[in-house]
Enzyme design. Sequence first.
Site, mmCIF file in Angstrom:
data_model
loop_
_atom_site.group_PDB
_atom_site.id
_atom_site.type_symbol
_atom_site.label_atom_id
_atom_site.label_comp_id
_atom_site.label_asym_id
_atom_site.label_seq_id
_atom_site.Cartn_x
_atom_site.Cartn_y
_atom_site.Cartn_z
ATOM 1 N N LYS A 149 1.909 -3.139 6.589
ATOM 2 C CA LYS A 149 2.287 -3.134 5.258
ATOM 3 C C LYS A 149 3.746 -3.124 4.892
ATOM 4 C CE LYS A 149 -1.507 -4.332 3.224
ATOM 5 N NZ LYS A 149 -1.609 -5.767 2.700
ATOM 6 N N TYR A 180 -1.912 0.670 10.064
ATOM 7 C CA TYR A 180 -2.095 -0.088 8.827
ATOM 8 C C TYR A 180 -0.857 -0.096 7.936
ATOM 9 C CZ TYR A 180 -3.729 -0.993 4.169
ATOM 10 O OH TYR A 180 -3.819 -1.502 2.720
ATOM 11 N N SER A 228 0.809 -1.424 0.119
ATOM 12 C CA SER A 228 0.112 -0.142 -0.035
ATOM 13 C C SER A 228 0.760 1.262 0.116
ATOM 14 C CB SER A 228 -0.911 -0.038 1.243
ATOM 15 O OG SER A 228 -1.516 1.307 1.372
#
Length: 323
Positions: free
Chosen positions: A145, A141, A117
Amino acid sequence: MTWLITGGAGYIGAHVTRAMAAAGKSVVALDDLSAGVPERLPADVPLVRGSTLDGDLLTRVVAEHGVTGVVHLAARKQVAESVAEPTRYYRENVGGLATLLDAVAAAGVRRLVFSSSAAVYGDPEVGLITEDTPCAPVNPYGETKLAGEWLVRAAGAAHGISTVCLRYFNVAGAAAPELADTGVFNIVPMVFDRLTRDEAPRIFGDDYPTPDGTCVRDYIHVADLAEAHLEAARRLDAGEVAGDLTLNIGRGEGVSVRELITVIGEVTGDRRPPLVEGRRPGDAPRAVASAERAAEALGWRARRGVREMVASAWEGWRLHHAG
């Protein structure tokens, strides 16, 4: 050669599964169906229900289906949720990947595409983000990643696995109405949901250091994203990727939240002005990709624009929310 696609019944996963199957690749999907929809998959694609945290299941699936490559998409992906539940994100996103890599390495699988991402970059003060832009994620998040990328590269080096990490920017649209995003988590369906309930769209913060004060993002059509995965799998199957490769997947064009809502209003015919609320935790002001390296490495470029993304997503929204 068979490709295992984790999260294969999800919004992005189903597009990837269909694209690879349509190109003649043998595929099997694994999904816990927490967000996946079995009906998205072609009838001839096997679906295994289960989690990437289940190592015994992964070992069986790889052996039974003769898996030779993996596209790993299964993960939790909501920024605000990751801020509220960081341990869950690390457990599922990083722990699930580690379990998958153990099964892959033990079975001698030597090809892997990892769904990463743009969140790994955080909030860089650059016009276009390249793959060499320093990574400094601003939410759990993005951290998971980035940790996933580190883990993929380390396992690849240790076990001779050739890997491609694809750093997605903001995904929207649908290749067919039945494949549309049914969740109300990303900005386009969030706006659709508000309009359907006869409510004005919301903007979370209009005081960012951007031209109109709203966050600027690089939006990519999910069908273009699926084609990038297919090209990565093709290069891995052909032995054209040695070691690891990391690529941005975007259009290289920034669109602000306010501009996107304007396009949505034009497509839907509902042009009511948005409500402005406070900032959400973890949102970066700007994230726009340089996708030149993907063009060079994969021969891939995004072909679809923002209006096509919105129009296709709206068609899917109306299908799934008829009445």
